[in-house]
Design a protein around this motif. Structure first.
Motif, short mmCIF file in Angstrom:
data_model
loop_
_atom_site.label_atom_id
_atom_site.label_comp_id
_atom_site.label_asym_id
_atom_site.label_seq_id
_atom_site.Cartn_x
_atom_site.Cartn_y
_atom_site.Cartn_z
N LYS A 4 -65.71 -58.02 -34.55
CA LYS A 4 -65.84 -57.06 -35.64
C LYS A 4 -65.36 -55.68 -35.18
O LYS A 4 -65.42 -55.34 -34.00
N LYS A 5 -64.86 -54.92 -36.13
CA LYS A 5 -64.44 -53.55 -35.88
C LYS A 5 -65.46 -52.62 -36.50
O LYS A 5 -65.88 -52.82 -37.63
N ARG A 6 -65.84 -51.59 -35.77
CA ARG A 6 -66.88 -50.69 -36.27
C ARG A 6 -66.28 -49.42 -36.83
O ARG A 6 -65.14 -49.06 -36.56
N GLY A 7 -67.07 -48.75 -37.63
CA GLY A 7 -66.67 -47.47 -38.18
C GLY A 7 -67.84 -46.85 -38.90
O GLY A 7 -68.84 -47.51 -39.19
N GLU A 8 -67.74 -45.57 -39.19
CA GLU A 8 -68.78 -44.84 -39.91
C GLU A 8 -68.18 -44.24 -41.17
O GLU A 8 -67.00 -43.89 -41.19
N TYR A 9 -69.00 -44.10 -42.19
CA TYR A 9 -68.57 -43.42 -43.42
C TYR A 9 -69.50 -42.24 -43.69
O TYR A 9 -70.72 -42.36 -43.60
N ALA A 10 -68.90 -41.11 -44.03
CA ALA A 10 -69.66 -39.92 -44.39
C ALA A 10 -69.04 -39.28 -45.61
O ALA A 10 -67.88 -39.55 -45.97
N ASN A 11 -69.81 -38.45 -46.28
CA ASN A 11 -69.27 -37.60 -47.34
C ASN A 11 -68.67 -36.35 -46.70
O ASN A 11 -69.28 -35.76 -45.79
N ILE A 12 -67.50 -35.95 -47.16
CA ILE A 12 -66.89 -34.72 -46.65
C ILE A 12 -66.36 -33.88 -47.80
O ILE A 12 -66.03 -34.38 -48.88
N LEU A 13 -66.26 -32.60 -47.54
CA LEU A 13 -65.54 -31.66 -48.41
C LEU A 13 -64.26 -31.29 -47.68
O LEU A 13 -64.31 -30.87 -46.52
N VAL A 14 -63.12 -31.48 -48.32
CA VAL A 14 -61.85 -31.10 -47.71
C VAL A 14 -61.63 -29.61 -47.97
O VAL A 14 -61.53 -29.18 -49.13
N ILE A 15 -61.59 -28.84 -46.91
CA ILE A 15 -61.44 -27.38 -47.03
C ILE A 15 -59.98 -26.97 -46.93
O ILE A 15 -59.49 -26.20 -47.75
#
Length: 306
Positions: free
Chosen positions: A119-130
């Motif tokens: 399996k390949k891991r990763g994280e997801y977050a909310n971001i604001l593109v500035i």
């Protein structure tokens, strides 16, 4: 004006497990809600972006979710397989089990083949593109997206705010008023993107100038728990086993007999049972591995081969 969202630092940095639905093959539809940085190409050796990690929607969950997925090309049919890994929600995964079975077979060819199915891991977050890297991407600025990132960026987050919520010094980079912008720099090491030059700003700033603007941004935050933790995102064990049989083995096989020992039911303390159960899940989910070393350490803790 009274702020709609009253933010408090109540989370502790760690893992919330979920699935990984990001489509990486050109044959899949792109999820426009997920932002990806520009990749250097041609004479451009580095791209730079300024983003802001945002707090969780309900102010209680972790601000990002830990995800796992399987993505590989079938050695039998040649098709691309992209499946969320059920180990992400603490359920057994036949693809993980088969990859470990190959790894532990003693056959060098099988061991080499097994790594493609990890399996390949990763994280997801909310971001604001500035700030974007180029004019042709300016339309992303001021918008909220989900952002998938890996261990290197997660380590940078933890280095700044891992103590938040534990009574120790630290900066909550997710805070809408006193958080930190993230300067994301992308370079290439061979064919792979590298983020070593990325860092957090040294001055805390709000995500917008007014309370109303801050509320508008936070209104756009995605519920990561719903997006990535829903059980409906995952195929059943039986359906994934069919995939193993069809595209990895090439026909029906006997039930997977994992070489991971069962959690003991007698002669062991509850603490030992819990520890072994946890390691069973880890060893069946391996691949952000430094292959041999991590496999060996997990085997030692589980007592595999003894």
């Amino acid at each position: 004006m009274v702020r709609k969202y009253s933010y408090k630092t109540e989370f502790s940095i760690g893992f919330i497990k979920g699935d990984d639905n990001e489509k990486k093959n050109k044959g899949f539809l792109k999820d426009e809600r997920i932002w990806t940085p520009a990749k250097p190409s041609g004479s451009v050796t580095k791209t730079t972006h300024k983003i802001r990690f945002l707090p969780p929607i309900d102010n209680k969950n972790n601000p990002y979710v830990h995800t796992s997925s399987h993505w590989f090309k079938s050695p039998i049919t040649g098709e691309i397989v992209s499946e969320p890994c059920p180990s992400s929600i603490s359920k057994p995964c036949p693809i993980c089990q088969h990859s470990y079975k190959l790894y532990s077979s003693g056959d060098p060819t099988d061991k080499n083949l097994s790594s493609g199915f990890y399996k390949k891991r990763g994280e997801y977050a909310n971001i604001l593109v500035i700030k974007e890297s180029s004019d042709d991407r300016k339309s992303n600025e001021g918008k909220v997206f989900m952002f998938r990132f890996g261990k290197k960026i997660e380590d940078k987050i933890k280095a700044v705010c891992s103590s938040v919520g534990e009574g120790e010094a630290g900066i909550d980079i997710f805070h809408p008023d006193t958080g930190l912008d993230f300067n994301l720099s992308v370079t290439l090491q061979g064919e792979f993107q590298n983020y070593d030059l990325s860092d957090f700003s040294r001055t805390t700033t709000p995500i917008a100038k007014t309370d109303a603007e801050i509320d508008n941004i936070l209104d756009c935050v995605y519920d990561l728990k719903t997006e990535w933790l829903s059980e409906s995102k995952f195929k059943s064990y039986e359906k994934l086993k069919d995939i193993v049989d069809r595209v990895i083995i090439g026909g029906k096989s006997a039930p997977i007999a994992s070489s991971i020992p069962s959690t003991p039911t007698t002669g062991a303390s509850e603490e030992t049972k819990s520890k072994l159960a946890k390691k069973e899940k880890e060893i069946a989910s391996v691949k952000d591995i430094d292959d041999d070393e991590l496999i060996k350490s997990l085997e030692e803790e589980l007592g595999v081969g003894k």
